[in-house]
Design a protein around this motif. Sequence first.
Motif: not given
Length: 301
Positions: A133-144
């Motif tokens: 949940x930390x690594x694949x949060x909303x910001x992480x998904x948008x970043x990828x």
Amino acid sequence: MEWVNETSVREFLFLGFSSLAELQQLLFVVFLLLYLFMLGTNAIIISTIVLDRALHTPMYFFFGVLSCSETCYTFIIIPKMLVDLLAQKKTISFLDCAIQMFTFLFLVCSHSFLLAAMGYDCYVAICNPLRYTVLMGYGGCLGLVAAACACGFTVTVVITSLIFRLPFHSSNHLHHYFCDISPVLKLASHHSRLSQLVIFMLGVFVLIIPLLFILVSYIHVISAILKIPSSVGRYKAFSTCASHLIVVTVHYGCASFIYLRPKSNYSSSQDTLIPVSYTSLTPLFNPMIYSLRSKEFKSAL
């Protein structure tokens, strides 16, 4: 349209389906039905993901972006192909050809890097679930997704600018049904070393690197799955990533056959047949593979 040696080509004539002249009306009906079915399927899938809160997870976020990407690059190819199947003169201007190639390559290159991001999502879900949940949060998904688009844009700018700066003074007969790399390069007056360089760059930056990343991710995933004591747990973990593996195999298999073959193995029939499946059938089957294998999605639907 004839060209003298010193005249630059201003338009290209598509000859992709010229050997099937008597079947072009039938092909129009078949491709139109497939296209409409693909658009409807993707619209239903994207709408379901957006409307159902239970599907607001990283996996379905990437799935939705993947469906959007595949739908968009069919917009670049199939409507023009359908028009040309019924047209007497199947032409495209030099500028429109460059725009078509740029847009198609951008979406396809981004698609490859997006599959690598989905592989990373699967890796984190299986190998590091406590930090998922930390690594694949909303910001992480948008970043990828942003990183995938940035990589695709950079590679596409380099390749398209290199190709369309070449001199085109000879034939304008393009043995394909859209402006792809190899058929356009064949028409350039001087392209021997550059054509190999462009195809190599495409293979390395768009196919080899993301595929290696996915393979490394799945080595860790399989190792983690084998350590799960129960067979039910192993099956559930593997089923989480099985759909992604199928889509990766289809995507990289078709793309590698098109762009990583030796130059001596190119043939007009193969260069037309394989991209038809890549641009028409793959965007239809990939969303269905994800949706039909997902109990959560079928329940939401």
